[in-house]
Design an enzyme around this catalytic site. Structure first.
Site, PDB file in Angstrom:
ATOM      1  CD  GLU A  37      39.799  10.179  33.998  1.00  0.00           C
ATOM      2  OE1 GLU A  37      41.019   9.911  34.005  1.00  0.00           O
ATOM      3  OE2 GLU A  37      39.062   9.957  34.973  1.00  0.00           O
TER       4      GLU A  37
ATOM      5  CG  ASN B 209      44.741   5.190  35.556  1.00  0.00           C
ATOM      6  OD1 ASN B 209      44.508   4.069  35.111  1.00  0.00           O
ATOM      7  ND2 ASN B 209      45.305   6.144  34.831  1.00  0.00           N
TER       8      ASN B 209
ATOM      9  CB  SER C 167      48.039   7.841  34.050  1.00  0.00           C
ATOM     10  OG  SER C 167      48.594   7.655  32.801  1.00  0.00           O
TER      11      SER C 167
ATOM     12  CG  HIS D  34      44.021  10.327  31.574  1.00  0.00           C
ATOM     13  ND1 HIS D  34      43.337   9.493  32.419  1.00  0.00           N
ATOM     14  CD2 HIS D  34      45.062   9.588  31.109  1.00  0.00           C
ATOM     15  CE1 HIS D  34      43.924   8.312  32.470  1.00  0.00           C
ATOM     16  NE2 HIS D  34      44.975   8.344  31.664  1.00  0.00           N
TER      17      HIS D  34
HETATM   18  N1  3HC Z   1      46.777   2.044  17.524  1.00  0.00           N
HETATM   19  C1  3HC Z   1      45.760   2.380  16.709  1.00  0.00           C
HETATM   20  N2  3HC Z   1      44.741   1.552  16.397  1.00  0.00           N
HETATM   21  C2  3HC Z   1      44.777   0.317  16.924  1.00  0.00           C
HETATM   22  C3  3HC Z   1      45.815  -0.126  17.757  1.00  0.00           C
HETATM   23  C4  3HC Z   1      46.840   0.809  18.061  1.00  0.00           C
HETATM   24  N3  3HC Z   1      47.855   0.509  18.887  1.00  0.00           N
HETATM   25  N4  3HC Z   1      45.568  -1.407  18.125  1.00  0.00           N
HETATM   26  C5  3HC Z   1      44.425  -1.759  17.526  1.00  0.00           C
HETATM   27  N5  3HC Z   1      43.953  -0.724  16.807  1.00  0.00           N
HETATM   28  C6  3HC Z   1      42.727  -0.683  15.995  1.00  0.00           C
HETATM   29  C7  3HC Z   1      42.821  -1.668  14.860  1.00  0.00           C
HETATM   30  O1  3HC Z   1      43.508  -1.115  13.761  1.00  0.00           O
HETATM   31  C8  3HC Z   1      41.358  -1.925  14.569  1.00  0.00           C
HETATM   32  O2  3HC Z   1      40.838  -0.853  13.809  1.00  0.00           O
HETATM   33  P1  3HC Z   1      39.704  -1.124  12.708  1.00  0.00           P
HETATM   34  O3  3HC Z   1      38.464  -1.444  13.469  1.00  0.00           O
HETATM   35  O4  3HC Z   1      39.622   0.156  11.962  1.00  0.00           O
HETATM   36  O5  3HC Z   1      40.219  -2.273  11.896  1.00  0.00           O
HETATM   37  C9  3HC Z   1      40.710  -1.862  15.960  1.00  0.00           C
HETATM   38  O6  3HC Z   1      41.634  -1.136  16.788  1.00  0.00           O
HETATM   39  C10 3HC Z   1      40.505  -3.232  16.551  1.00  0.00           C
HETATM   40  O7  3HC Z   1      41.778  -3.885  16.553  1.00  0.00           O
HETATM   41  P2  3HC Z   1      41.991  -5.456  16.382  1.00  0.00           P
HETATM   42  O8  3HC Z   1      40.842  -6.012  15.591  1.00  0.00           O
HETATM   43  O9  3HC Z   1      43.366  -5.693  15.882  1.00  0.00           O
HETATM   44  O10 3HC Z   1      42.029  -6.019  17.838  1.00  0.00           O
HETATM   45  P3  3HC Z   1      40.923  -6.046  18.933  1.00  0.00           P
HETATM   46  O11 3HC Z   1      39.540  -6.100  18.402  1.00  0.00           O
HETATM   47  O12 3HC Z   1      41.403  -7.122  19.815  1.00  0.00           O
HETATM   48  O13 3HC Z   1      41.060  -4.614  19.689  1.00  0.00           O
HETATM   49  C11 3HC Z   1      41.921  -3.185  21.323  1.00  0.00           C
HETATM   50  C12 3HC Z   1      42.261  -4.180  20.209  1.00  0.00           C
HETATM   51  C13 3HC Z   1      41.173  -1.978  20.745  1.00  0.00           C
HETATM   52  C14 3HC Z   1      43.231  -2.735  21.917  1.00  0.00           C
HETATM   53  C15 3HC Z   1      40.990  -3.913  22.373  1.00  0.00           C
HETATM   54  O14 3HC Z   1      41.606  -5.099  22.804  1.00  0.00           O
HETATM   55  C16 3HC Z   1      40.684  -3.070  23.596  1.00  0.00           C
HETATM   56  O15 3HC Z   1      39.808  -2.208  23.563  1.00  0.00           O
HETATM   57  N6  3HC Z   1      41.426  -3.336  24.695  1.00  0.00           N
HETATM   58  C17 3HC Z   1      41.268  -2.571  25.939  1.00  0.00           C
HETATM   59  C18 3HC Z   1      42.038  -1.300  25.823  1.00  0.00           C
HETATM   60  C19 3HC Z   1      41.901  -0.453  27.049  1.00  0.00           C
HETATM   61  O16 3HC Z   1      41.268  -0.787  28.041  1.00  0.00           O
HETATM   62  N7  3HC Z   1      42.530   0.708  26.987  1.00  0.00           N
HETATM   63  C20 3HC Z   1      42.614   1.618  28.111  1.00  0.00           C
HETATM   64  C21 3HC Z   1      43.855   1.327  28.870  1.00  0.00           C
HETATM   65  S1  3HC Z   1      43.970   2.358  30.292  1.00  0.00           S
HETATM   66  C22 3HC Z   1      44.658   3.767  29.713  1.00  0.00           C
HETATM   67  O17 3HC Z   1      45.047   3.918  28.578  1.00  0.00           O
HETATM   68  C23 3HC Z   1      44.821   4.851  30.725  1.00  0.00           C
HETATM   69  C24 3HC Z   1      46.231   4.982  31.175  1.00  0.00           C
HETATM   70  O18 3HC Z   1      46.303   6.101  31.995  1.00  0.00           O
HETATM   71  C25 3HC Z   1      46.748   3.783  31.923  1.00  0.00           C
END
Ligand code: 3HC
Length: 286
Positions: free
Chosen positions: A153, A191, A107, A141
């Site tokens: 990325e 990040n 990251s 990434h």
């Molecule tokens: N693995 C796989 N699929 C997942 C999952 C997981 N852990 N969590 C949720 N999903 C899927 C669900 O199955 C659902 O799929 P569907 O549309 O086919 O039914 C879809 O995502 C939506 O899930 P939910 O309806 O249960 O929940 P939400 O609508 O609240 O979405 C979320 C959950 C997608 C996690 C949403 O809250 C989100 O986009 N959050 C922000 C995530 C984010 O910013 N990620 C980046 C983090 S930074 C990073 O990763 C970089 C690192 O370097 C730090």
């Protein structure tokens, strides 16, 4: 994240996948998550039962990284620890085919430093062996949750060859992702921008500017973010947030990246967010 990368490789890129983790428990829970995700995609009509079975059959577990020997690409996704990553890349470079691309899902850590760790013993960076081993290292990434988030990325180390970069880009696209390119700077684009935001939110909480609920509500309802910053920090993992912030702070020397004391204390307490059941919020086990 390793399991998420294996999932999109098997389901979207449709390539055979070898999974390795030093923890058998992690492998077990990862595979059971994969089965759940495949079953959900079948039930939603996103893929057929047959395609799900084919994808699952593409994934095998190996007990030794030497078994990656003839892979086209290895994607490392261990925790944000330079020495750990360097040790793994040193072994991969020594054990695998020279044609295997060595990608890291880091990251924030310098891809250039990771690449330099692959120089064979007794050789220098400018020897043909040193150039060959370092030129096949690249940053890929992914974002969490990998099956959902559309971006990868792509980061070239100073040593990365054009061929490595283009093969890595093609792989990310085959996995169903859009690619953005970043220079090899601490935190890359994602990040370097996200972590100061999360850290400011934690400092707001620390200073009592607002409650955790109001800080998160501000961004969920005021800016249409899917998660508020504290919820997102819990989701990423507070130890991961701290490790990235430390890399940003030491890598740039810029005080704007100094991690908040509250974040450090929470990690000291092993309150690591969703994965440990406790962070800014509580996550009772399901
Ligand atoms: N693995 C796989 N699929 C997942 C999952 C997981 N852990 N969590 C949720 N999903 C899927 C669900 O199955 C659902 O799929 P569907 O549309 O086919 O039914 C879809 O995502 C939506 O899930 P939910 O309806 O249960 O929940 P939400 O609508 O609240 O979405 C979320 C959950 C997608 C996690 C949403 O809250 C989100 O986009 N959050 C922000 C995530 C984010 O910013 N990620 C980046 C983090 S930074 C990073 O990763 C970089 C690192 O370097 C730090």
């Amino acid at each position: 994240m390793g399991l998420g990368i294996a999932f999109v490789s098997a389901v979207h890129a449709k390539v055979p996948v070898l999974l390795h983790d030093k923890s058998a428990a992690q492998i077990k829970s990862g595979l059971s998550l994969m089965d759940k995700l495949l079953a959900k995609d079948v039930s939603k009509g996103k893929i057929t039962q047959e395609a799900a079975k084919e994808a699952r059959d593409r994934v095998a577990v190996v007990d030794d990284m030497k078994k990656f020997r003839d892979a086209d690409m290895v994607v490392e996704a261990v925790s944000e620890n330079l020495a750990l990553k360097q040790g793994i890349f040193r072994s991969l470079s020594a054990d695998l085919s020279p044609k295997t691309i060595l990608a890291t899902n880091t990251s924030s850590i310098s891809i250039t430093k990771i690449a330099a760790s692959t120089i064979p013993e007794g050789k220098t960076a400018s020897d043909p062996e040193g150039q060959a081993s370092t030129s096949r290292v690249v940053g890929l990434h992914f974002f969490n949750p990998v099956p959902v988030m559309k971006l990868v990325e792509l980061i070239a180390a100073v040593q990365t060859s054009k061929e490595t970069l283009e093969r890595a880009r093609a792989f990310a696209i085959a996995c169903g992702k859009e690619v953005s390119s970043s220079q090899d700077v601490p935190g890359f684009v994602a990040n370097a921008l996200l972590m100061p935001f999360l850290n400011e939110a934690i400092m707001c909480l620390e200073k009592g500017v607002a409650t955790r609920e109001d800080i998160d509500k501000t961004f969920k309802l005021g800016m249409n973010h899917p998660m508020g910053p504290l919820q997102l920090a819990d989701f990423i993992g507070l130890d991961t947030c701290l490790a990235i912030q430390q890399t940003l702070y030491t890598g740039t020397g810029d005080s704007k990246y100094r991690p908040s004391v509250l974040l450090e204390r929470m990690v000291d307490a092993q309150w690591l967010g969703k994965k440990s059941g406790k962070g800014f919020y509580d996550y009772p086990s399901e």
